[in-house]
Write a protein that holds these residues in place. Structure first.
Motif, PDB file in Angstrom:
ATOM      1  N   ILE A 571       0.834  -1.204   0.000  1.00 21.54           N
ATOM      2  CA  ILE A 571       0.000   0.000   0.000  1.00 21.54           C
ATOM      3  C   ILE A 571       0.872   1.260   0.000  1.00 21.54           C
ATOM      4  O   ILE A 571       0.374   2.373   0.188  1.00 21.54           O
ATOM      5  CB  ILE A 571      -0.972   0.030   1.195  1.00 21.54           C
ATOM      6  CG1 ILE A 571      -0.215  -0.110   2.511  1.00 21.54           C
ATOM      7  CG2 ILE A 571      -2.027  -1.061   1.057  1.00 21.54           C
ATOM      8  CD1 ILE A 571      -1.060   0.169   3.741  1.00 21.54           C
ATOM      9  N   GLU A 572       2.166   1.104  -0.184  1.00 20.44           N
ATOM     10  CA  GLU A 572       3.109   2.221  -0.277  1.00 20.44           C
ATOM     11  C   GLU A 572       3.033   3.156   0.938  1.00 20.44           C
ATOM     12  O   GLU A 572       2.976   4.367   0.795  1.00 20.44           O
ATOM     13  CB  GLU A 572       2.902   3.004  -1.584  1.00 20.44           C
ATOM     14  CG  GLU A 572       3.120   2.123  -2.799  1.00 20.44           C
ATOM     15  CD  GLU A 572       2.827   2.834  -4.110  1.00 20.44           C
ATOM     16  OE1 GLU A 572       3.552   3.777  -4.410  1.00 20.44           O
ATOM     17  OE2 GLU A 572       1.877   2.437  -4.802  1.00 20.44           O
ATOM     18  N   CYS A 573       3.027   2.554   2.113  1.00 19.69           N
ATOM     19  CA  CYS A 573       2.970   3.367   3.334  1.00 19.69           C
ATOM     20  C   CYS A 573       4.366   3.818   3.752  1.00 19.69           C
ATOM     21  O   CYS A 573       4.503   4.614   4.675  1.00 19.69           O
ATOM     22  CB  CYS A 573       2.329   2.580   4.465  1.00 19.69           C
ATOM     23  SG  CYS A 573       3.307   1.164   5.026  1.00 19.69           S
ATOM     24  N   ASP A 574       5.424   3.298   3.123  1.00 16.75           N
ATOM     25  CA  ASP A 574       6.812   3.689   3.407  1.00 16.75           C
ATOM     26  C   ASP A 574       7.355   3.168   4.731  1.00 16.75           C
ATOM     27  O   ASP A 574       8.459   3.537   5.130  1.00 16.75           O
ATOM     28  CB  ASP A 574       6.985   5.227   3.417  1.00 16.75           C
ATOM     29  CG  ASP A 574       7.017   5.790   2.006  1.00 16.75           C
ATOM     30  OD1 ASP A 574       7.112   4.994   1.070  1.00 16.75           O
ATOM     31  OD2 ASP A 574       6.937   7.021   1.867  1.00 16.75           O
ATOM     32  N   ALA A 575       6.587   2.335   5.422  1.00 15.11           N
ATOM     33  CA  ALA A 575       7.068   1.861   6.729  1.00 15.11           C
ATOM     34  C   ALA A 575       8.401   1.138   6.596  1.00 15.11           C
ATOM     35  O   ALA A 575       9.286   1.274   7.444  1.00 15.11           O
ATOM     36  CB  ALA A 575       6.038   0.937   7.372  1.00 15.11           C
ATOM     37  N   VAL A 577      10.707   1.615   4.290  1.00 17.18           N
ATOM     38  CA  VAL A 577      11.764   2.593   3.984  1.00 17.18           C
ATOM     39  C   VAL A 577      12.261   3.224   5.278  1.00 17.18           C
ATOM     40  O   VAL A 577      13.463   3.376   5.495  1.00 17.18           O
ATOM     41  CB  VAL A 577      11.218   3.698   3.052  1.00 17.18           C
ATOM     42  CG1 VAL A 577      12.292   4.729   2.756  1.00 17.18           C
ATOM     43  CG2 VAL A 577      10.666   3.098   1.778  1.00 17.18           C
ATOM     44  N   ASP A 578      11.289   3.574   6.157  1.00 20.41           N
ATOM     45  CA  ASP A 578      11.652   4.271   7.392  1.00 20.41           C
ATOM     46  C   ASP A 578      12.398   3.374   8.361  1.00 20.41           C
ATOM     47  O   ASP A 578      13.300   3.825   9.057  1.00 20.41           O
ATOM     48  CB  ASP A 578      10.392   4.809   8.085  1.00 20.41           C
ATOM     49  CG  ASP A 578       9.658   5.807   7.212  1.00 20.41           C
ATOM     50  OD1 ASP A 578      10.324   6.433   6.368  1.00 20.41           O
ATOM     51  OD2 ASP A 578       8.433   5.947   7.367  1.00 20.41           O
ATOM     52  N   ARG A 601      18.299   6.332  -2.001  1.00 18.93           N
ATOM     53  CA  ARG A 601      18.545   7.047  -0.733  1.00 18.93           C
ATOM     54  C   ARG A 601      20.029   7.099  -0.430  1.00 18.93           C
ATOM     55  O   ARG A 601      20.574   8.137  -0.054  1.00 18.93           O
ATOM     56  CB  ARG A 601      17.834   6.331   0.414  1.00 18.93           C
ATOM     57  CG  ARG A 601      16.402   6.720   0.591  1.00 18.93           C
ATOM     58  CD  ARG A 601      15.700   5.711   1.479  1.00 18.93           C
ATOM     59  NE  ARG A 601      15.922   5.925   2.907  1.00 18.93           N
ATOM     60  CZ  ARG A 601      15.238   6.781   3.638  1.00 18.93           C
ATOM     61  NH1 ARG A 601      14.315   7.545   3.084  1.00 18.93           N
ATOM     62  NH2 ARG A 601      15.460   6.897   4.923  1.00 18.93           N
ATOM     63  N   LYS A 618       0.914   0.880  -7.557  1.00 17.93           N
ATOM     64  CA  LYS A 618      -0.250   1.709  -7.905  1.00 17.93           C
ATOM     65  C   LYS A 618       0.136   3.118  -8.324  1.00 17.93           C
ATOM     66  O   LYS A 618      -0.489   3.726  -9.179  1.00 17.93           O
ATOM     67  CB  LYS A 618      -1.205   1.786  -6.711  1.00 17.93           C
ATOM     68  CG  LYS A 618      -2.128   0.586  -6.645  1.00 17.93           C
ATOM     69  CD  LYS A 618      -3.132   0.760  -5.526  1.00 17.93           C
ATOM     70  CE  LYS A 618      -3.831  -0.559  -5.261  1.00 17.93           C
ATOM     71  NZ  LYS A 618      -4.287  -0.667  -3.873  1.00 17.93           N
ATOM     72  N   THR A 619       1.178   3.666  -7.690  1.00 21.25           N
ATOM     73  CA  THR A 619       1.582   5.031  -8.037  1.00 21.25           C
ATOM     74  C   THR A 619       2.556   5.049  -9.211  1.00 21.25           C
ATOM     75  O   THR A 619       3.228   6.049  -9.430  1.00 21.25           O
ATOM     76  CB  THR A 619       2.285   5.696  -6.844  1.00 21.25           C
ATOM     77  OG1 THR A 619       3.384   4.854  -6.474  1.00 21.25           O
ATOM     78  CG2 THR A 619       1.370   5.879  -5.663  1.00 21.25           C
ATOM     79  N   ARG A 621       5.304   3.809  -9.372  1.00 22.89           N
ATOM     80  CA  ARG A 621       6.691   3.700  -8.946  1.00 22.89           C
ATOM     81  C   ARG A 621       7.066   2.221  -8.833  1.00 22.89           C
ATOM     82  O   ARG A 621       6.246   1.334  -9.021  1.00 22.89           O
ATOM     83  CB  ARG A 621       6.880   4.378  -7.583  1.00 22.89           C
ATOM     84  CG  ARG A 621       6.586   5.863  -7.600  1.00 22.89           C
ATOM     85  CD  ARG A 621       6.817   6.476  -6.232  1.00 22.89           C
ATOM     86  NE  ARG A 621       5.963   5.876  -5.208  1.00 22.89           N
ATOM     87  CZ  ARG A 621       6.065   6.142  -3.904  1.00 22.89           C
ATOM     88  NH1 ARG A 621       6.965   6.988  -3.473  1.00 22.89           N
ATOM     89  NH2 ARG A 621       5.255   5.567  -3.040  1.00 22.89           N
ATOM     90  N   CYS A 640       5.795  -4.278   7.939  1.00 17.34           N
ATOM     91  CA  CYS A 640       4.884  -4.205   6.802  1.00 17.34           C
ATOM     92  C   CYS A 640       3.474  -4.566   7.237  1.00 17.34           C
ATOM     93  O   CYS A 640       3.256  -5.646   7.767  1.00 17.34           O
ATOM     94  CB  CYS A 640       5.343  -5.159   5.696  1.00 17.34           C
ATOM     95  SG  CYS A 640       4.270  -5.053   4.253  1.00 17.34           S
ATOM     96  N   PRO A 641       2.490  -3.642   7.040  1.00 14.07           N
ATOM     97  CA  PRO A 641       1.140  -3.914   7.533  1.00 14.07           C
ATOM     98  C   PRO A 641       0.409  -4.978   6.710  1.00 14.07           C
ATOM     99  O   PRO A 641      -0.565  -5.560   7.181  1.00 14.07           O
ATOM    100  CB  PRO A 641       0.443  -2.561   7.418  1.00 14.07           C
ATOM    101  CG  PRO A 641       1.177  -1.832   6.358  1.00 14.07           C
ATOM    102  CD  PRO A 641       2.601  -2.306   6.434  1.00 14.07           C
TER     103      PRO A 641
END
Lengths: 668, 350
Positions: A571-575, A577-578, A601, A618-619, A621, A640-641
């Protein structure tokens, strides 16, 4: 020094260029070419032209047309080599031993299982755990993320030292044979590996060994203070006991009758001829000048028991290190090693040099032998040397005499300046072609010579390497012989056995331990030096005890625990990445590999390491993960959710004769 | 497997002017639900502070109660912090700010903390122009109490259990513009390219800066009938334009079409550049901003970006003419002006 693109194999510098993903089907992951140079400076000079040559293979086509830029494609993780390459140690090992798995078994104190995992792939864990050249260790991810590699080799020894009874775990040899007779020439690691791989399939294997005991250079050239005879005997005779017919003291005078009598012949006779040094005085002083490997052999068989008080060892490789340390143990009081090259370009492994120096043996570099000196009685009394210096000549730095001469006194000289192959027993007219330097022409994949029934492996194939390469050659030759005897195309190689299994057990529960030790590499304890130097057979390294072994095992990063990404769930929440502690994960618009590598990065500058690319999200990317610095901590999957990330254990077993049979059956 | 973040980091990780990496601006490992938008916002705050070379000890993190208000534990673990009573973060911020104007105040609040229990405090903090950055991590739900509607939830939205929301939402951004906030922006936790420059602008802005950040609740408000889910926001997000933060001494390198860009100088000399997508929009005119937000809302769009700014307004310190020196640094001589001064004052009163 900038060693970009360069790597060292068997003391020769090679150039390696990463292949962009688009061309991997065509060229594989990287293109390699030898510079043929052992000298780094010379190799550096050749590097750029080789790199551009190699690159032109795949860059030529897309240089002109920029409108159709080759954007990154989704990584095909069903290719077993993709995740195999992420496990740096296993990928670097010629026998592809599953290192992270056996280290995990050690951490669980399952030493017997860990030993057997090793035995399956590298056949001699006890021997290799003491003597391997360890190509896995410089490859270890820890050299990039932390400092020093995991002590993989010495952990292998731990599996040998702590294992239980394994006799019931050794595959049985069928009573009813398949009727095929294989001759194995030389009783070293290559032949023994072929025998081990073929015996369980019902082949009749006969080993011809010129010495009185099998083992090859493992017995004759590795001193027992590095490799105790009991360890060697146990692992060598285990294979003999599986049912090989061992003929000792059987030097083959002529190959031809064997080709007629046997269904296939494997030649694993090593590189048994030590190089000589023809300088003034050589002939007169021959009583006290010894060829290093022959001298070590005669120590191994207890023919040589003493040496002069003052000994000079000529050469800078591992044999030189073994010679000087053996000389000390035979009672020499003053032992010196002279090396023609500068110290930092010596061919011996770093740890072997360190051990020799710890035993108080001086290594005199930039010292090139010039003359053997004789006293008035005509006996060897010393050697004259030229001191060497690096000079810039025509734009390249070369080693030249400085003009200064030095003389060292000595009673004996040991020559350890290299080895050659020698096949006086192969007549040139029996169908085996020889190429450059009188080396046989051998197929890189199948190990077959130009005579279809004759296969080569180990040092006999392409000159001196190390034990683990001989084992790898043996595996491949065994597959080829099995195919040959079953009338199957030799180029049909068995696929690797792979598996990719999720490690998720529940919320916050994973079935592997990611609490990685941040400790520095642990040192292996050594025996008391004063005692060790008096005893030729006393093992110097004591190996890790259980406490140290468990601590060292905890340093392994579990590189076989793969981060597997499913873009459909993201869902591209970026969790991820962070949370990623080493900033490997990116969500980025697609572009060419070169552009993407620069835009991450942390830019992905290590071209040897792959980028893991998802399909379109979806975006529009893509998820792009740089495998270079990933510490396999699993936090991306933990945070990851949606379960788009998962940690999956990648099992990779190189294809071998046992699963080759399946293919043979299918073909038949 | 243990839930531990390894301490080692990428050896080539970028360093800022203080020699710090972004890992040095992190906090404890988050205990919020995996995928929570709040964690993305924390990461953006970390990135903004890293890029602005902020010294962590010059920052105070203030919060109330709620999932959002736990977040300060997960960034800048070397900064000051105050976790206050529910909805009372603005009072604490006001007091702290009056006592020490030197610190950077980051107020972290949520839609429950600011739009319900603390709405009175929220209003007065804006009215008083406290120099702070006020983050509303807006997920439209009471996540900590299992997903009831909050006051910012949209009328047509359903909760996770299928019930309809019966009330219209409070739009905190519009409210802040009306009350005189001098920097008002709205963004989305899933769009860090937009959010990071907005945070940097807000930190460098003098006066009250509101960041209303839609931050999906993955557990209770990320379903198909939610209007604050990742998918819904991605499909209905309409940015007023691309916002760039340009640090002091650097040139604006992006070229914009003439007439479409607005530049504003911040008090420290850095700039914010905004490339507008619509010529009708004027972010320096509060009436214009309000009507544009409303217009887009009626079209079913969520307007994001820098919605309003006014760099000329004065903050609470200037209005009250407070001392520039933090109270804890005032010496005896400055605090007690002496007998003669007292006599003068007394005389003036007689």
């Amino acid at each position: 020094m900038d060693k970009k693109y360069l790597f060292k194999r068997n003391s020769v510098w090679w150039v390696k260029v990463a292949v962009p993903s688009k061309f991997r089907e065509q060229f594989g992951f990287d293109l390699r070419q030898s510079t043929g140079e052992k000298d780094l400076d010379k190799a550096l000079l050749m590097r750029d032209s080789i790199v551009s040559d190699l690159k032109s293979k795949f860059l030529g086509s897309n240089a002109e047309d920029k409108s159709t830029k080759d954007f990154l494609k989704k990584t095909d993780i069903s290719d077993p080599q993709y995740f195999h390459k992420v496990v740096d140690c296993q990928y670097a090992c010629p026998a592809h031993t599953n290192v992270p798995e056996y280290i995990r078994l050690i951490a669980q104190k399952k030493y017997t299982d860990a030993y057997m995992l090793n035995w399956e792939s590298n056949v001699f864990p006890g021997i290799l755990g003491r003597t391997c050249d360890r190509p896995c260790e410089p490859a270890c991810r820890r050299t990039r993320t932390h400092d020093k590699p995991v002590a993989i080799c010495r952990l292998k020894r731990v599996t040998y030292d702590n294992k239980g009874d394994i006799e019931d775990l050794i595959p049985e040899t069928p009573k009813v044979k398949n009727g095929m007779k294989i001759a194995l020439i030389g009783g070293g690691p290559a032949s023994l590996t072929v025998a081990r791989d073929l015996l369980p399939l019902g082949y009749d294997c006969t080993i011809f060994e010129k010495d009185s005991k099998p083992g090859g250079l493992m017995r004759t050239n590795i001193p027992s203070f590095r490799l105790p005879e009991s360890v060697l005997d146990e692992e060598v005779y285990r294979i003999i006991k599986m049912g090989a017919d061992l003929k000792t003291n059987s030097y083959i005078e002529d190959l031809e009758p064997l080709i007629k009598d046997f269904d296939a012949v494997f030649i694993g006779s090593g590189a048994p001829k030590g190089k000589d040094l023809n300088l003034p005085g050589r002939e007169e002083a021959k009583e006290n000048i010894h060829i290093g490997i022959d001298w070590l052999t005669s120590i191994a068989f207890e023919h040589t028991k003493e040496i002069g008080k003052k000994v000079l060892v000529i050469g800078g490789g591992n044999t030189a290190m073994d010679c000087c340390r053996s000389a000390v143990r035979l009672g020499a009081k003053e032992v010196k090693v002279t090396v023609r090259s500068p110290f930092n370009k010596m061919k011996a492994s770093d740890w072997e040099i360190e051990e020799a120096m710890e035993e108080g043996i001086p290594i005199l570099d930039n010292t090139s032998p010039k003359e053997f000196l004789l006293d008035e009685k005509g006996k060897l009394c010393g050697m004259k040397f030229d001191k060497m210096i690096m000079k810039d000549i025509d734009g390249s730095s070369k080693l030249v005499p400085s003009g200064e001469e030095v003389v060292y006194e000595c009673d004996d000289v040991l020559l350890a300046i290299g080895q050659d192959n020698a096949f006086p027993w192969i007549r040139k007219d029996i169908g085996i072609e020889f190429g450059e330097w009188d080396m046989p022409i051998v197929d890189k994949t199948t190990m077959q010579s130009s005579h279809p029934k004759v296969f080569f492996g180990g040092d006999a194939a392409w000159g001196p390497e190390n034990i683990i390469w001989a084992v790898s050659h043996g595996h491949q030759a065994a597959i080829s012989i099995d195919n040959f005897c079953s009338n199957v195309d030799l180029n049909l190689r068995p696929d690797p056995i792979t598996n990719l299994v999720s490690q998720k057990m529940g919320i916050h529960e994973w079935s592997y331990d990611n609490d990685i030790s941040q400790a520095k590499r642990f040192e292996v304890p050594h025996a008391d030096l004063s005692k060790a130097l008096d005893d030729l057979k006393m093992e110097v390294e004591l190996g890790f005890d259980e406490k140290l072994a468990l601590e060292e095992a905890q340093r392994c990063l579990n590189c076989d625990m793969q981060t597997v990404f499913e873009e459909d769930l993201c869902i591209e929440c970026d969790a991820c990445v962070d949370i990623c502690p080493t900033d490997c994960i990116n969500f980025i618009d697609n572009d060419t590999e070169q552009e993407i590598r620069g835009k991450l990065r942390v830019p992905a500058l290590n071209l040897d390491q792959s980028l893991y690319v998802s399909g379109e999200l979806k975006t529009k990317r893509r998820m792009v993960k740089d495998e270079d610095m990933c510490v396999h901590c699993g936090l991306c999957a933990e945070r990851c959710p949606t379960g788009a990330w998962d940690m999956k254990k990648h099992k990779y077993i190189e294809g071998h004769t046992l699963n080759n049979k399946i293919k043979v059956k299918e073909v038949a | 497997m243990s839930f531990i973040k390894p301490i080692n980091h990428h050896p080539r990780l970028e360093q800022n002017k203080l020699g710090l990496t972004r890992r040095d601006y992190e906090g404890a490992i988050s205990t919020l639900c995996a995928g929570c938008g709040h964690d993305s916002i924390s990461a953006c705050i970390i990135e903004a502070c890293f890029q602005l070379n902020i010294e962590a000890y010059k920052v105070a993190k203030l919060s109330g109660i709620g999932c959002s208000s736990k977040a300060p534990a997960y960034f800048l673990n070397q900064s000051h912090g105050f976790n206050s009573v529910h909805g009372r973060m603005p009072s604490v911020a006001t007091g702290a700010n009056c006592a020490n104007g030197d610190l950077l105040y980051l107020g972290i609040s949520g839609d429950g903390d600011s739009a319900s229990i603390g709405i009175g405090q929220f209003i007065h903090a804006i009215r008083r122009q406290i120099n702070m950055v006020y983050f509303v991590e807006n997920n439209g739900t009471y996540g900590l109490t299992k997903g009831q509607f909050s006051a910012t939830n949209d009328l047509e939205s359903k909760n996770k259990y299928g019930e309809d929301n019966l009330f219209k939402p409070i739009d905190l951004a519009s409210m802040a513009i009306q009350l005189g906030a001098s920097y008002v922006a709205r963004s989305f936790s899933g769009d860090r390219d937009q959010l990071i420059p907005l945070i940097k602008g807000a930190i460098q802005h003098k006066g009250f800066a509101l960041l209303d950040i839609i931050s999906p609740c993955v557990t209770f408000n990320n379903h198909d009938s939610s209007t604050k889910s990742y998918d819904y926001i991605r499909n209905h997000n309409e940015a007023v334009g691309k916002t760039d933060f340009v640090p002091l001494g650097e040139e604006i390198t992006t070229s914009y079409k003439s007439g479409s860009s607005v530049e504003v100088n911040l008090h420290d000399g850095s700039k914010i550049a905004l490339e507008k997508v619509n010529s009708k929009f004027d972010p320096t005119n509060p009436g214009n901003s309000l009507s544009y937000i409303r217009e887009k809302s009626e079209e079913g769009k969520l307007l994001t970006g820098l919605l309003y700014f006014d760099e000329s307004s004065e903050d609470l310190h200037e209005t009250l003419n407070l001392t520039k020196t933090p109270l804890n640094q005032l010496k005896q001589g400055e605090l007690c002006p002496g007998e003669k001064t007292l006599e003068k004052i007394n005389e003036s009163l007689s």
